[in-house]
Every structure is written in structure tokens, then in C-alpha cells.
Design a protein around this motif. Structure first.
Motif, PDB file in Angstrom:
ATOM      1  N   ALA A 195       0.829  -1.209   0.000  1.00  0.00           N
ATOM      2  CA  ALA A 195       0.000   0.000   0.000  1.00  0.00           C
ATOM      3  C   ALA A 195       0.862   1.258   0.000  1.00  0.00           C
ATOM      4  CB  ALA A 195      -0.917  -0.009   1.225  1.00  0.00           C
ATOM      5  N   GLU A 196       2.013   1.177   0.650  1.00  0.00           N
ATOM      6  CA  GLU A 196       2.890   2.348   0.725  1.00  0.00           C
ATOM      7  C   GLU A 196       3.591   2.602  -0.610  1.00  0.00           C
ATOM      8  OE1 GLU A 196       3.812   1.786   5.499  1.00  0.00           O
ATOM      9  OE2 GLU A 196       5.016   0.737   3.997  1.00  0.00           O
ATOM     10  N   VAL A 256      -1.654   7.060   3.551  1.00  0.00           N
ATOM     11  CA  VAL A 256      -0.515   6.236   3.963  1.00  0.00           C
ATOM     12  C   VAL A 256      -0.054   6.605   5.370  1.00  0.00           C
ATOM     13  CG1 VAL A 256       1.464   7.622   3.160  1.00  0.00           C
ATOM     14  CG2 VAL A 256       1.560   5.137   3.050  1.00  0.00           C
ATOM     15  N   TYR A 274      -2.491   4.881   7.558  1.00  0.00           N
ATOM     16  CA  TYR A 274      -2.226   3.438   7.468  1.00  0.00           C
ATOM     17  C   TYR A 274      -1.066   3.045   8.364  1.00  0.00           C
ATOM     18  CZ  TYR A 274      -0.377  -0.882   5.416  1.00  0.00           C
ATOM     19  OH  TYR A 274       0.123  -2.149   5.227  1.00  0.00           O
ATOM     20  N   ARG A 275       0.016   3.825   8.325  1.00  0.00           N
ATOM     21  CA  ARG A 275       1.179   3.508   9.155  1.00  0.00           C
ATOM     22  C   ARG A 275       0.868   3.694  10.640  1.00  0.00           C
ATOM     23  NH1 ARG A 275       6.156   3.022   7.024  1.00  0.00           N
ATOM     24  NH2 ARG A 275       7.149   4.014   8.825  1.00  0.00           N
ATOM     25  N   GLN A 321      -2.100   3.327  12.062  1.00  0.00           N
ATOM     26  CA  GLN A 321      -2.941   2.213  12.476  1.00  0.00           C
ATOM     27  C   GLN A 321      -2.117   0.935  12.611  1.00  0.00           C
ATOM     28  OE1 GLN A 321      -6.171   2.596  13.291  1.00  0.00           O
ATOM     29  NE2 GLN A 321      -6.203   0.475  13.989  1.00  0.00           N
ATOM     30  N   ARG A 322      -1.174   0.747  11.704  1.00  0.00           N
ATOM     31  CA  ARG A 322      -0.327  -0.435  11.753  1.00  0.00           C
ATOM     32  C   ARG A 322       0.567  -0.438  12.991  1.00  0.00           C
ATOM     33  NH1 ARG A 322       3.598  -1.144   6.869  1.00  0.00           N
ATOM     34  NH2 ARG A 322       5.119  -0.259   8.321  1.00  0.00           N
TER      35      ARG A 322
END
Length: 286
Positions: free
Chosen positions: A120-121, A276, A279-280, A282-283
Motif C-alpha cells: 500500500a505504501e 498512507v 495506514y502507518r 494504524q499499523r
């Protein structure tokens, strides 16, 4: 959740920074003149603050001086390339190109921290490059706008380095790091003095003063504090407010048209960078 006051500090810094593209584009001063003027003002003001308590400088250790020197050198080249990008392209396009720093930070995180880059990144990076490609009139470096975007991407990469460098020097206070960033950057600009042009109008000097006080002393001083103390997810998203603010001010003061291609390109970059970043974050929580 970080304190609301710290988020407001970051927003205030971005609002002040958003005046930079318009002021740089509208002044007759060249890139070197702008850099030296801003840094003389900024380093001078911050040096006065540091002089009130000289023990702050005596307390800096040898390895911390090296950290400050690296921060200043990276900051100097970032500024030089950013100003060149604005002069070569347009205020909005240069501001949009530098905003890719959010996804470029992924490469730095992989290089310095060995953080893996997920699919995704990689897609976000491609989307940012696609957003830049949408805005260029032709895929040729002979076109000044295209060349300006390329230089802006380099500037964005250097800008992505700065939070990481400041975080590694977090043992120093915000004032110490701000002083080091401006002072060492000025030392990097001084050898370029013969390229500066000081035959300017009163309006140009007023613009340089505004760039030095509001957009440097105030904005960068606040941003150093925010980018050091806030989680990257917050500074990453807050920074993208810079683009619509730059678009509005460029349209009002420079009569720069906000075209569909610019909106699409900026939207792709802001959207990919914001997603992104979330996303990071949340990861990392997972």
C-alpha cells in the motif's frame, strides 16, 4: 491524543509557512538572496534569545554539535532547492511537489530504521509521482515547470529528513536546535554570497523581512517544536493544510489559475500521503 495546544502550534506554523510560495515568487530577489536574508534575520533573532542564557550553548556536547551541523546543512539545501522550484515553476506546483515529503519519509524510515515498506505504501508513492506528472505541461526537463517539479521533489526529500534528524537530537532543547538549524544553514549559504543580488526595491525588502520574521522565526520555530513532540501521523496530516492555503493565496495575490489539472494532481498527492500516514499509524498501534 496529544495536547490540543501542541496541535494548534503546528497549525499556526503551517498557516505562517503558507505565505512562503507567494512571497518567494513575487519578490525580485533570487534564491540565494532570499536564503541569506531569511537566515540572517532568523539566526540573529534566535541568537539574541540564546545569548540570554549562554550556558545553553556551553552545555552542547561534541556529538550534538555535529548533529546541529548536519541539520543546518540539510536545511540549507532544502531551502535552496525549494526557492529554485518556486522560481522555476509556480508557487502552487512547487508547494505541491514538496508535499510529497510525507511518502518520501517512507524511504527514509526504511533506510534509517529498517522499517519495511508495504504494498500500500509503494502505491502511495506511485500516486504521488502520478500527481506530479498530471501537473506538468510536458515530460521534458527543458520545460521550466517540469524542471521545477523535479527540484521540488528533491527539496521534499530533504524536508522529510529534518524531523528524523531533530528527533535524534531531541536531547537538545527546541531553542538549541532551532538556533543550530538557522546558524549552520547560514554558514552554508555564505559562500554563495557573490551570487546574491541586493539591488532591490523597498517592497522586495519588506517581503524579505516578512519571510525572515513571520515565515522563519515564528513558523519554523513553532514547527521544530511540533514536529519533535507530536507523533508523525499528526504532523504529516497537518502539513497538508499547506497546499490549499498556498493555492488560495497564490490565486488571490499572484492571479495564478487553479486549473483542474492542478486540483487533480494536488488531490492525488494529498490523498495518497494522508492515507498512507493513517495506514502507518494504524499499523503501529496494531
Amino acid at each position: 491524543m496529544p495536547p490540543l495546544s501542541l496541535i494548534l502550534v503546528a497549525l499556526t506554523a503551517i498557516v505562517a509557512m503558507s505565505a512562503v510560495p507567494v512571497l518567494v515568487k513575487s519578490t525580485a530577489a533570487n534564491e540565494v538572496t532570499i536564503g541569506i536574508a531569511r537566515l540572517v534575520i532568523a539566526a540573529g533573532v534566535v541568537s539574541i534569545l540564546v545569548a540570554v542564557s549562554p550556558a545553553r550553548l556551553r552545555a552542547i556536547r561534541a556529538h550534538q554539535w555535529r548533529q546541529l551541523a548536519v541539520i543546518g546543512a540539510v536545511f540549507a539545501v532544502h531551502w535552496l532547492t525549494y526557492f529554485a522550484s518556486i522560481k522555476m515553476a509556480t508557487a502552487v506546483i512547487a508547494a505541491t511537489a514538496i508535499a510529497t515529503y510525507g511518502v518520501q519519509y517512507l524511504l527514509l524510515a526504511w533506510w534509517f530504521n529498517r522499517e519495511p515498506v508495504r504494498g500500500a505504501e509503494w502505491l502511495a508513492m506511485l500516486a504521488c509521482l502520478g500527481g506530479c506528472a498530471v501537473m506538468v505541461p510536458s515530460l521534458s526537463l527543458s520545460d521550466s515547470v517540469t524542471a521545477g517539479i523535479v527540484v521540488g521533489l528533491v527539496s521534499g526529500f530533504l524536508y522529510a529528513c529534518l524531523p528524523l534528524l531533530h528527533q535524534r537530537a531531541a536531547a537538545l532543547s527546541n531553542l538549541q536546535r532551532t538556533w543550530g538549524q538557522f546558524s549552520f544553514a547560514l554558514l552554508c549559504f555564505l559562500p554563495l554570497w557573490p551570487l546574491a543580488d541586493w539591488s532591490l526595491s523597498n517592497t522586495d525588502y519588506l517581503q524579505l523581512l516578512t519571510l525572515g520574521l513571520l515565515c522563519t522565526v515564528v513558523a519554523h520555530g513553532l514547527w521544530v517544536k511540533a514536529s519533535t513532540e507530536l507523533p508523525p501521523v499528526f504532523t504529516g496530516i497537518i502539513y497538508y493544510v499547506y497546499i490549499p492555503l498556498a493555492m488560495i493565496s497564490s490565486s488571490v495575490f499572484l492571479d495564478e489559475a487553479i486549473t483542474a489539472r492542478k486540483l487533480l494532481g494536488a488531490g492525488m498527492i494529498i490523498g495518497a500521503s494522508t492515507l498512507v500516514t493513517l495506514y502507518r499509524w494504524q499499523r503501529s498501534r496494531a
